[in-house]
Structure formats: structure tokens, C-alpha cells
Design a protein around this motif. Structure first.
Motif, short mmCIF file in Angstrom:
data_model
loop_
_atom_site.label_atom_id
_atom_site.label_comp_id
_atom_site.label_asym_id
_atom_site.label_seq_id
_atom_site.Cartn_x
_atom_site.Cartn_y
_atom_site.Cartn_z
N ARG A 47 0.81 -1.23 0.00
CA ARG A 47 0.00 0.00 0.00
C ARG A 47 0.84 1.28 0.00
O ARG A 47 0.31 2.36 -0.21
CB ARG A 47 -1.01 0.00 1.15
CG ARG A 47 -0.46 0.28 2.52
CD ARG A 47 -1.61 0.41 3.53
NE ARG A 47 -2.27 -0.90 3.68
CZ ARG A 47 -2.15 -1.67 4.77
NH1 ARG A 47 -1.43 -1.28 5.80
NH2 ARG A 47 -2.74 -2.84 4.84
N THR A 51 -2.46 2.35 -3.94
CA THR A 51 -3.56 2.44 -2.98
C THR A 51 -4.57 1.32 -3.19
O THR A 51 -5.10 0.75 -2.23
CB THR A 51 -4.26 3.81 -3.09
OG1 THR A 51 -3.25 4.81 -3.20
CG2 THR A 51 -5.14 4.09 -1.88
N THR A 52 -4.85 1.03 -4.46
CA THR A 52 -5.85 -0.01 -4.75
C THR A 52 -5.28 -1.01 -5.78
O THR A 52 -4.33 -0.71 -6.50
CB THR A 52 -7.13 0.60 -5.36
OG1 THR A 52 -6.77 1.22 -6.61
CG2 THR A 52 -7.75 1.64 -4.43
#
Lengths: 202, 202
Positions: A47, A51-52
């Protein structure tokens, strides 16, 4: 500054690990966990870089097209179209192992983009850029008075571009049949077939 | 007898539901549950038709190539190669909505076959059959004395086959740009470009 550089370097490493997972196991297996394992990172540290999961995939896809773009930008063009066009096309086609991996990963993203809007947007941008390359090729040949007269330029743009993508697909799927040599001979033949015969020398 | 026929019919229905799930959500979402939902069946009843998920996917993939093969078998050939070759190629290309769905599903299977041995086997069989089609096209043109002399046949087989697969990919990805009309004009132009000029009539 060095920290930002390292951060970007690390993102690239993670994206490359994503490519390897895709090649070995398929895109549906490119989970954060599998990519972390491949990159030698903990799932938790991932992370810091993405972020995703979706951001990771978009980045890994964009890295393929960026590399192709960079290679094309760095070509030392001679100014002679009949030499330069094959050089340019060579950077799109999977003519070595590295480019073959890129192309294989690209196909996986392209198919996923059919049911993923974020990836579809990037895929269409890249398609527009590549189509522009072939528009420029045909315009260049016409302006230099090399192209055969009376060509249907709209058809010739699509015919050249489709040939290149078809060769790329075949080279990934059947590398033992569609070798780099066959691809290059097909490109050269195609180019000559849309050009006026060379004047006899001497 | 009627029971066997119904059973096979039902398998086809389930395979068609699989295609729709692939088109809407991607191949990684073509789970037994999602396919059962799409087909209007209970998950439990699915095992009457397919023992494993892998068997379902193989069947659904094979149904694509079987349909293309059946269409080609049913063409009423005229005996004139310059008419018949475009007819034949038209059954491979996604020239209508039904064929576009087939092709989209086929690409998904092709990409999955890169990390799935069962699917890879079938993909290579189909590739061999299609390659044979283009070998026959080039041999037919040569025997009928229609092909240009001095063609490099190995290159021409790959160039024609790659063009067709490239057009198919483009038509699935950018149907608004690569229309049926453009595909047909590209095929006709390609065919004429490898043939001797027609003798002036009259």
C-alpha cells in the motif's frame, strides 16, 4: 528528491512483478498477495506503492505502452522512409523476449478492458496513438511520392495496422511458427507492395 | 434418443450462457454460479451437463470454433477463387453481431489459454486448421495461375492470415472504426494485391 526517485523505481519493480504473475498465472491471478510474493514484498508494504488493486493494474498496463512509446521516441531515424518504417514497426512487434513478455501482458489487459472501463479508456488512447502512427506512415509515403497512386488510404491504414497487430498476436501464440524473421519479411513485403517499384539502379 | 438430443441442446444453452457472462463480466467471472444464474438453472442442476468447471469452459470454447467451422462447411462455393475467398474469410471475421460475440469470447479464451494447458491444446488445433485454410488459399491461387509470380509463399500465408486476425481484433475492440465495410474492402484489396492484374475485358 532521491526518495521520490526510489518510490517510482519501486513502483516499476512492483509493476514488473505484476507482468511476471500475469505471464505465469494469468491476469485473474494477479492479486495483491501474488504480486507481493513475486516482488518479494509483504502484502502490507504494497500500500506504500499502490492504494488499490485497480491502480496497480492500470499502472502495470500503462507501463507496457510507455515502454513501446519510449523505444519509438529513441529511434535514430535515417530520413529514408523505406528504412525507417521497418525500424519503427520493429519496436511495436514482439521481436525479442522482452517485447514478447510485454505483448503477452498487453493482450491480457486488452481482453480485460472489454469488461473494465478504466482499462478500456487507456486501451483506446493507445489504439488512437497507434492508428495515428499508421496514418503518418501512409501520409509520409504519399507525400514522398513513394506510395502507389490511387491507393484507398483509409483501407491501407487499416490493412497495415491490422497486419502488425495480427503478426504480434501470432508471434505471442506461436513463436515457433511466427518468428522474428517471418515478421520482418512480412513487413518488408507489405511495405514494398504499397510502394511504386524502385527505379532500376545503374 | 430424444433424451440425448435434449441433453446436448441443454449443454449448448449453458455454453451460450457462458459466452454472455464472459462478454458482460469477463472470463474470470464465468463461475458455475454466474453461468447457472445467466442460464436460469440452479447451481445443483449444472452437474447434469458438465462435471467440472474446466469441462464447461473447454466446451464453451470449442463451440466457438465449431460454429465457424460449420459456417465454412456450409458455404456454397462458386468455383471462382476471387469470389470464394472473400466469402470464406467473411465467415471468420466478425462481420455481424453474432460473430462479434463469438470473436470476443474467443479472444478471452485465447488469452486464458496462455496459462491453461487444456485450452492451449484446443487453441493450437484451431490455429493449425486456420493456417491450413490460408495455405490452401495461396496454393489455390498459385495453381489457378492467379497469384503473382515470384511470391514468397511462406510470407504470403502469414501475411494474409495475420491480416485477418488483426482485422478481427480491431473490429471487436473498435467496431465504430473497423466496420464490416472496411474489413471487406481490406480483404478484397489484399487479395487483388497478391494476384496478377485482371486482363482488360472487351
Amino acid at each position: 528528491m532521491p526518495k521520490i526517485v526510489d518510490h517510482e523505481k519501486q513502483r516499476k519493480k512492483v509493476a514488473e512483478a505484476t507482468w511476471r504473475v500475469i505471464q505465469k498465472m494469468g491476469l485473474d491471478q494477479a492479486s495483491v498477495r501474488n504480486v507481493a510474493d513475486e516482488a518479494g514484498l509483504s502484502v502490507g508494504s504494497m500500500r506504500h506503492y499502490f492504494t488499490t488493486h485497480s491502480e496497480l493494474l492500470s499502472y502495470a498496463m500503462k507501463m507496457v505502452s510507455d515502454r513501446v512509446g519510449n523505444r519509438i521516441t529513441n529511434i535514430a531515424f535515417s530520413g529514408d522512409l523505406l528504412t525507417d518504417i521497418p525500424l519503427l514497426v520493429d519496436e511495436i512487434l514482439p521481436t525479442d523476449e522482452e517485447k514478447r513478455l510485454e505483448m503477452e501482458v498487453w493482450f491480457a489487459f486488452v481482453v480485460k478492458s472489454l469488461s473494465d472501463k478504466d482499462l478500456a479508456k487507456h486501451r483506446m488512447e493507445v489504439d488512437d496513438e497507434l492508428r495515428t502512427v499508421f496514418i503518418k506512415i501512409m501520409n509520409g509515403l504519399t507525400t514522398a511520392n513513394l506510395a502507389l497512386p490511387d491507393l484507398d488510404i483509409e483501407v491501407e491504414i487499416e490493412r497495415f495496422y491490422a497486419l502488425i497487430d495480427g503478426l504480434a498476436v501470432h508471434a505471442v501464440l506461436r513463436p515457433e511458427k511466427v518468428t522474428t524473421d517471418i515478421m520482418r519479411r512480412a513487413v518488408r513485403k507489405h511495405l514494398l507492395s504499397i510502394c511504386r517499384p524502385a527505379p532500376a539502379s545503374g
